[in-house]
Design a protein around this motif. Structure first.
Motif, short mmCIF file in Angstrom:
data_model
loop_
_atom_site.label_atom_id
_atom_site.label_comp_id
_atom_site.label_asym_id
_atom_site.label_seq_id
_atom_site.Cartn_x
_atom_site.Cartn_y
_atom_site.Cartn_z
N ARG A 328 0.83 -1.21 0.00
CA ARG A 328 0.00 0.00 0.00
C ARG A 328 0.86 1.26 0.00
N ASP A 329 1.97 1.21 0.74
CA ASP A 329 2.83 2.39 0.86
C ASP A 329 3.93 2.43 -0.19
N ASP A 330 3.93 1.45 -1.10
CA ASP A 330 4.90 1.42 -2.19
C ASP A 330 6.33 1.36 -1.68
N VAL A 331 6.55 0.52 -0.68
CA VAL A 331 7.90 0.32 -0.14
C VAL A 331 8.53 -0.89 -0.86
N PRO A 332 9.70 -0.75 -1.48
CA PRO A 332 10.30 -1.86 -2.23
C PRO A 332 10.57 -3.07 -1.34
N PHE A 333 10.34 -4.26 -1.89
CA PHE A 333 10.64 -5.49 -1.17
C PHE A 333 12.14 -5.76 -1.14
N THR A 450 -16.79 8.90 10.63
CA THR A 450 -16.92 7.51 11.07
C THR A 450 -15.54 6.92 11.28
N LEU A 451 -15.29 6.44 12.49
CA LEU A 451 -14.02 5.80 12.82
C LEU A 451 -14.20 4.29 12.77
N VAL A 452 -13.47 3.62 11.87
CA VAL A 452 -13.50 2.16 11.81
C VAL A 452 -12.22 1.65 12.47
N VAL A 453 -12.38 1.04 13.63
CA VAL A 453 -11.23 0.51 14.38
C VAL A 453 -10.81 -0.81 13.74
N GLY A 454 -9.62 -0.86 13.15
CA GLY A 454 -9.21 -2.02 12.38
C GLY A 454 -8.43 -3.05 13.15
N ALA A 455 -8.03 -4.09 12.43
CA ALA A 455 -7.29 -5.20 13.05
C ALA A 455 -5.90 -4.78 13.50
N ASP A 456 -5.43 -3.61 13.06
CA ASP A 456 -4.12 -3.11 13.50
C ASP A 456 -4.20 -2.40 14.86
N TRP A 457 -5.42 -2.33 15.44
CA TRP A 457 -5.60 -1.64 16.72
C TRP A 457 -6.58 -2.44 17.58
N ARG A 458 -6.16 -3.61 17.97
CA ARG A 458 -7.05 -4.52 18.71
C ARG A 458 -7.02 -4.28 20.21
N THR A 459 -6.00 -3.55 20.71
CA THR A 459 -5.90 -3.28 22.15
C THR A 459 -5.43 -1.85 22.36
N GLY A 460 -5.63 -1.35 23.58
CA GLY A 460 -5.12 -0.03 23.94
C GLY A 460 -6.06 1.09 23.57
N SER A 461 -5.85 2.25 24.22
CA SER A 461 -6.71 3.40 23.99
C SER A 461 -6.10 4.42 23.04
N SER A 462 -4.82 4.28 22.70
CA SER A 462 -4.17 5.14 21.72
C SER A 462 -3.71 4.30 20.54
N TYR A 463 -3.83 4.85 19.38
CA TYR A 463 -3.44 4.11 18.17
C TYR A 463 -1.96 3.72 18.26
N PRO A 464 -1.64 2.43 18.05
CA PRO A 464 -0.25 1.98 18.21
C PRO A 464 0.67 2.61 17.17
N LYS A 465 1.76 3.17 17.63
CA LYS A 465 2.73 3.78 16.73
C LYS A 465 3.78 2.75 16.35
N GLU A 466 3.87 2.47 15.09
CA GLU A 466 4.85 1.51 14.59
C GLU A 466 5.75 2.20 13.58
N ALA A 467 7.01 1.81 13.61
CA ALA A 467 7.95 2.36 12.63
C ALA A 467 7.54 1.92 11.23
N ALA A 468 7.56 2.85 10.30
CA ALA A 468 7.20 2.52 8.92
C ALA A 468 8.21 1.52 8.37
N PRO A 469 7.75 0.49 7.64
CA PRO A 469 8.69 -0.50 7.09
C PRO A 469 9.67 0.15 6.11
N LYS A 470 10.88 -0.37 6.08
CA LYS A 470 11.91 0.15 5.19
C LYS A 470 12.09 -0.79 4.00
N ALA A 471 12.72 -0.29 2.96
CA ALA A 471 12.98 -1.09 1.77
C ALA A 471 13.75 -2.35 2.15
N GLY A 472 13.28 -3.49 1.67
CA GLY A 472 13.93 -4.77 1.95
C GLY A 472 13.53 -5.41 3.25
N ASP A 473 12.71 -4.71 4.05
CA ASP A 473 12.34 -5.21 5.38
C ASP A 473 11.08 -6.06 5.31
#
Length: 499
Positions: A328-333, A450-473
């Motif tokens: 989705r983010d167009d990060v090279p494999f 409309t807020l759709v709480v997705g599978a990437d936020w199954r726990t916690g009260s704040s949206y989980p902050k994850e490092a964006a994937p890097k090329a090759g990762d």
């Protein structure tokens, strides 16, 4: 004399042009087309990068159709003639926005997923949503239903699809002239007392050139390699080798070879209607042609055994989600590009424009919260919509409420808004919960924020902050093979398949 020469030359040029036009129309007449999307799918195109470029996503489907003498002869199972075809091979080809890299993801045919409501564009027959293995999607509305299934699973907008059957594979393999494959032991994929069937592939150990029927046998072999997952690996080896072979051939200076390939391709492939001309297919091929082989990565969707059926698989949670996010983010494999290189979702992407419409005060913003935490492999988190609406109320959004009647599947959390005058309100809600602005989505399917709480936020009260994937990762469970790797060789799984 000059006038006579000019007249003759004019006749020759016009005659040649006429013949070229007739041949072009002949090739166009070969192409079979179908509806791009025939299912209930809501994926949106990626945002363009700073140069205004967007990725291209193509779904390649291998059909097991036995609806012709040629396909029955090549695939057996004549008792299945006339039955709806299944999509036993499914690969998503992602061409990066800058056209510098390409990523390919296979999904095993026995992956259990949600197939949406689909309508067969030929017959008008409607198919209800169902949760079953993905190869059945082709029989529930054609390739357009398979495309919709992929879009809902991955969140990736798919621009085009192409399908090919057994006879088409043989025709294309012959036109290419064969490609090199490698096997570590003498292999013979044949029927055994314990396992009926087999592709018939019989090769000596080492590197061999396969084409025609033997190429199809290589691509269909499963028992000798040990599983459907290993069959995907063999297919990836073949495709990488085929790409290297085509790049090594002077196709565009050898008119005879070019015509053979054009004839085979237009007869073998069925494509989505928006690329249903020779020119559009040629333009697409030219974009793919620019990608260096060391920037091509073949992978298989990370998967685990289906808890409902040990013969099936389901996407492997966070690893599969990471792969979909990279697409989705167009990060090279691969990591072979320039260090500063960024895709649609990288540094090169356009920043999301802030709304010119100011947000209302928090206590005047109406927010409907929906629970979208269910996926094909995960049960929904109970009361998730209510929990997050309570968080919003606690932050001053007193008009927030939970919509218990709607439980959409959402791999990724999104904040939807119906019109530009509510974009500022949607941004304010996202900011309060730590949701990135890139997760905002304008949609006519909602009447308010409309807020759709997705599978990437199954726990916690704040949206989980994850490092964006890097090329090759890419996840280690994706069985990745680089296009420039010529050392790949298949292992025969059991001695019974050696000779």
């Amino acid at each position: 004399m000059l006038r006579w020469s000019a007249t003759v030359l004019a006749v020759v040029i016009l005659g040649t042009a006429g013949a070229g036009y007739l041949y072009y129309e002949h090739l166009n007449g070969n192409i079979r087309k179908g509806e791009r999307d025939s299912g209930d799918s809501k994926a949106h195109k990626a945002q363009p990068n700073a140069a205004g470029q967007t990725p291209v996503n193509i779904l390649l489907i291998g059909s097991d159709s036995r609806n012709s003498d040629a396909n029955v002869a090549l695939g057996g199972s004549k008792e299945n003639r006339g039955s709806p075809p299944l999509g036993d091979v499914q690969m998503l080809i992602h061409l990066s926005a800058d056209r510098e890299s390409a990523s390919v993801v296979s999904i095993p045919r026995d992956t259990r997923v949600d197939i949406p409501k689909c309508k067969d564009p030929k017959t008008g027959k409607e198919f209800a949503p169902v949760n079953t293995i993905i190869n059945e999607s082709l029989a529930r509305g054609g390739a357009g239903c398979t495309l919709a299934t992929w879009q809902n699973l991955t969140g990736v907008y798919i621009d085009h699809w192409m399908t090919i059957d057994f006879a088409g594979v043989v025709s294309m393999a012959d036109a290419i002239g064969g490609v090199d494959v490698c096997v570590k032991q003498n292999v013979w994929d044949h029927s055994t007392p314990a396992q009926r069937g087999g592709s018939g592939l019989k090769l000596r150990a080492g590197t061999q050139k396969v084409q025609g029927k033997q190429a199809l046998q290589w691509l269909r072999t499963r028992h000798a390699w040990g599983s459907d997952l290993m069959r995907a690996r063999a297919q990836h080896m073949y495709l990488n080798s085929m790409i290297r072979t085509l790049k090594g051939q002077n196709v565009f200076t050898d008119s005879g070879h070019l015509m053979d390939l054009a004839e085979a391709a237009t007869k073998s492939l069925q494509v989505s209607e928006e690329i249903g001309t020779v020119k559009k297919l040629y333009d697409l091929a030219m974009q793919l042609k620019t990608v260096p082989t060391d920037r091509i990565t073949m992978t298989t969707m990370p998967n685990v055994t289906d808890p409902q059926n040990r013969d099936h698989v389901v996407p492997a949670g966070t690893d599969a989600q990471k792969m979909w996010q990279m697409l989705r983010d167009d990060v090279p494999f691969d990591a072979n590009g320039k260090p500063t290189e960024g895709g649609s979702g990288g540094k090169g992407a356009k920043a999301a424009a802030a709304s010119a419409d100011p947000a209302h005060p928090d206590d005047q913003i109406g927010v409907m919260v929906q629970n979208g935490t269910r996926t094909s492999s995960l049960s929904p988190v109970r009361h998730r919509a209510a929990d997050i609406s309570d968080v919003l109320v606690g932050k001053g959004f007193t008009k927030a409420s939970a919509d218990a009647s709607v439980t959409p599947d959402a791999d990724k959390t999104v904040v939807r808004y119906p019109s530009a005058d509510l974009k500022g309100d949607a941004e304010r809600v996202a900011k309060a919960l730590g949701i990135p602005v890139s997760s905002l989505e304008k949609s006519t399917d909602v009447s308010g924020v409309t807020l759709v709480v997705g599978a990437d936020w199954r726990t916690g009260s704040s949206y989980p902050k994850e490092a964006a994937p890097k090329a090759g990762d890419i996840p280690k469970t994706s069985d990745a093979i680089n296009g420039a790797d010529t050392g790949q060789c298949m292992d025969v799984s059991e001695k019974i398949y050696t000779w």
